[in-house]
Design a protein around this motif. Sequence first.
Motif, PDB file in Angstrom:
ATOM      1  N   ALA A  13       0.838  -0.891  -0.254  1.00 44.89           N
ATOM      2  CA  ALA A  13       0.464   0.075   0.080  1.00 44.89           C
ATOM      3  C   ALA A  13       1.068   1.786   0.570  1.00 44.89           C
ATOM      4  O   ALA A  13       1.684   1.161   0.890  1.00 44.89           O
ATOM      5  N   ALA A  14       0.482   2.567  -1.176  1.00 43.78           N
ATOM      6  CA  ALA A  14       1.406   3.516  -1.078  1.00 43.78           C
ATOM      7  C   ALA A  14       1.700   3.960   0.674  1.00 43.78           C
ATOM      8  O   ALA A  14       2.107   5.168   1.133  1.00 43.78           O
ATOM      9  N   ARG A  15       0.189   3.656   1.361  1.00 42.58           N
ATOM     10  CA  ARG A  15       0.175   4.760   3.080  1.00 42.58           C
ATOM     11  C   ARG A  15       1.956   4.046   3.630  1.00 42.58           C
ATOM     12  O   ARG A  15       1.950   4.686   4.223  1.00 42.58           O
ATOM     13  N   ASP A  16       1.956   2.115   3.265  1.00 49.61           N
ATOM     14  CA  ASP A  16       2.680   2.240   4.027  1.00 49.61           C
ATOM     15  C   ASP A  16       3.957   2.552   3.141  1.00 49.61           C
ATOM     16  O   ASP A  16       5.175   2.050   3.535  1.00 49.61           O
ATOM     17  N   ILE A  17       4.657   2.950   2.197  1.00 55.29           N
ATOM     18  CA  ILE A  17       5.931   3.480   1.917  1.00 55.29           C
ATOM     19  C   ILE A  17       6.577   4.694   1.821  1.00 55.29           C
ATOM     20  O   ILE A  17       5.103   6.011   2.158  1.00 55.29           O
ATOM     21  N   LEU A  52       9.749   7.477   2.012  1.00 56.46           N
ATOM     22  CA  LEU A  52      11.577   7.870   0.827  1.00 56.46           C
ATOM     23  C   LEU A  52      12.381   7.191   2.421  1.00 56.46           C
ATOM     24  O   LEU A  52      13.702   6.855   1.389  1.00 56.46           O
ATOM     25  N   SER A  53      11.820   6.735   2.962  1.00 55.71           N
ATOM     26  CA  SER A  53      12.964   5.390   3.875  1.00 55.71           C
ATOM     27  C   SER A  53      13.309   3.675   3.424  1.00 55.71           C
ATOM     28  O   SER A  53      13.615   3.561   3.539  1.00 55.71           O
ATOM     29  N   THR A  54      11.822   3.889   2.726  1.00 55.23           N
ATOM     30  CA  THR A  54      11.520   2.083   2.688  1.00 55.23           C
ATOM     31  C   THR A  54      12.408   1.917   1.862  1.00 55.23           C
ATOM     32  O   THR A  54      13.049   2.160   0.665  1.00 55.23           O
ATOM     33  N   ARG A  55      13.338   0.697   2.339  1.00 54.83           N
ATOM     34  CA  ARG A  55      14.258   0.096   1.208  1.00 54.83           C
ATOM     35  C   ARG A  55      13.616  -1.494   0.813  1.00 54.83           C
ATOM     36  O   ARG A  55      12.375  -2.287   0.835  1.00 54.83           O
ATOM     37  N   PHE A  56      13.912  -0.733  -0.703  1.00 48.94           N
ATOM     38  CA  PHE A  56      13.189  -2.039  -1.893  1.00 48.94           C
ATOM     39  C   PHE A  56      13.504  -3.287  -1.359  1.00 48.94           C
ATOM     40  O   PHE A  56      12.654  -3.543  -1.607  1.00 48.94           O
ATOM     41  N   ALA A  57      14.613  -4.058  -0.999  1.00 43.23           N
ATOM     42  CA  ALA A  57      14.790  -5.462  -0.337  1.00 43.23           C
ATOM     43  C   ALA A  57      14.723  -5.692   0.588  1.00 43.23           C
ATOM     44  O   ALA A  57      13.731  -6.302   0.756  1.00 43.23           O
ATOM     45  N   GLY A  83      13.573   7.238  -1.871  1.00 46.12           N
ATOM     46  CA  GLY A  83      14.589   8.868  -1.214  1.00 46.12           C
ATOM     47  C   GLY A  83      15.595   8.545  -2.318  1.00 46.12           C
ATOM     48  O   GLY A  83      16.089   9.642  -3.116  1.00 46.12           O
ATOM     49  N   ASP A  84      16.620   7.815  -2.239  1.00 46.81           N
ATOM     50  CA  ASP A  84      17.747   7.548  -3.266  1.00 46.81           C
ATOM     51  C   ASP A  84      17.271   7.302  -4.609  1.00 46.81           C
ATOM     52  O   ASP A  84      17.790   7.996  -5.641  1.00 46.81           O
ATOM     53  N   LEU A  85      16.094   6.611  -4.910  1.00 45.37           N
ATOM     54  CA  LEU A  85      15.079   6.396  -5.867  1.00 45.37           C
ATOM     55  C   LEU A  85      14.692   8.356  -7.018  1.00 45.37           C
ATOM     56  O   LEU A  85      15.303   8.923  -7.686  1.00 45.37           O
TER      57      LEU A  85
END
Length: 82
Positions: A24-28, A30-35, A72-74
Amino acid sequence: MAAELTIEQTSKLIDTVARTSSHAARDIALSTRFADDLGLDPQGLDKLYGRVQSEFGVTLADAQAGRLRTVGDLAEAIAGKL
């Protein structure tokens, strides 16, 4: 100072990440890590980068994409190309 996305662009990026990761977008954030946080494997990341390049009209070099660990990196990488 590093380039930044607008609020609208950031929201669009988070929506793209949510669609690609099935979170869900609400759970993402900028600090969310992809892996670690989203469980995206290399194929999932390739799919995400393809969508981002299409939706934002930017090109991410493989070497650059390989260094991206968080949303955030992206966001910074995209902002630097707009």
